[in-house]
Design an enzyme around this catalytic site. Structure first.
Site, PDB file in Angstrom:
ATOM      1  CB  CYS A 135      -0.983  -0.001   1.174  1.00  0.00           C
ATOM      2  SG  CYS A 135      -0.272   0.004   2.812  1.00  0.00           S
ATOM      3  CB  CYS A 136       1.403   4.051   0.928  1.00  0.00           C
ATOM      4  SG  CYS A 136       1.875   5.788   1.103  1.00  0.00           S
ATOM      5  CB  ILE A 137       5.414   4.935  -1.657  1.00  0.00           C
ATOM      6  CG1 ILE A 137       6.459   5.209  -2.753  1.00  0.00           C
ATOM      7  CG2 ILE A 137       6.082   4.419  -0.389  1.00  0.00           C
ATOM      8  CD1 ILE A 137       5.906   5.871  -4.000  1.00  0.00           C
TER       9      ILE A 137
END
Length: 225
Positions: A135-137
């Site tokens: 998730c995210c980066i």
């Protein structure tokens, strides 16, 4: 018996380690899903240490494993000890530590290098056809290690100012991967590669929406495990 899931951290704190809310959300959803979780992090020096009050770098030196132990309540192992054969899935929360410590994306972008233990962990789970959640980066890790895979970091345009890092989607595409646009409360499943991604804090959204999006990622990972 619940699914055995490895959670890989990158430090403690959004600006130089793992994003705390994302790590906690993943752990809550894994607990709710009945998973048996073990936490890992590489025993390496952080790229930098950031004062989270003012955002400025400091002269301190910190170890990623030692800092990640804060989030793990001390119950954590060196990533070098992780054996994919002992788990059904692996999940990587986000935070700048992913782009600084687990790889060099924060400095080198799409030309980054990936930490050897991170790369071998991803390859081991992928080779065993076991699901990988990011998730995210963190999806950039998959983009670097698995050319042609499908991931999401949210939107490829800064829609309503909610996706300030939308250019990451273009960099992922330049690596030969397919970026799938998704809202913050959604995840994308690359069924061929068993890679599940969600944008989390890549979107400026209320915390509960980020929490829900991570929940969909965890649910899909557990389904595939």
């Amino acid at each position: 018996m619940g699914k055995r899931v490895a959670l890989v951290l990158a430090g403690c704190g959004v600006f130089d380690g793992s994003e705390i809310h994302e790590a906690s959300a993943a752990l809550v959803h894994l607990s709710r899903g009945g998973a048996e979780v073990k936490i890992f992090a590489p025993s390496i020096e952080q790229r930098d240490v950031v004062n989270h009050l003012n955002g400025s770098p400091t002269d301190e030196k910190r170890n990623v494993l030692v800092e990640s132990a804060r989030l793990a309540r001390g119950n954590i192992q060196d990533l070098a000890e992780l054996k994919a054969s002992e788990f059904d899935a692996v999940i990587f929360p986000g935070g700048f530590g992913v782009a600084k410590n687990l790889c060099s994306w924060a400095v080198d972008g799409k030309n980054c290098t990936v930490n050897e233990h991170v790369r071998s962990t991803l390859q081991a789970f992928h080779g065993a056809k076991k699901p990988i959640g990011l998730c995210c980066i963190s999806p950039v890790l998959a983009a670097k290690v698995f050319p042609g895979c499908e991931v999401t970091v949210g939107q490829d345009k800064n829609v309503d100012g909610r996706f300030p890092d939308a250019e990451t989607a273009s960099a992922i595409a330049e690596l030969g991967c397919k970026h799938i646009c998704k809202n913050v409360n959604e995840s994308h499943v690359d069924k061929a590669n068993k890679i599940v991604t969600t944008c989390a804090f890549m979107c400026k959204a209320p915390l509960h929406e980020i929490f829900d999006g991570i929940g969909t990622m965890v649910q899909e990972v557990l389904k595939l495990a």
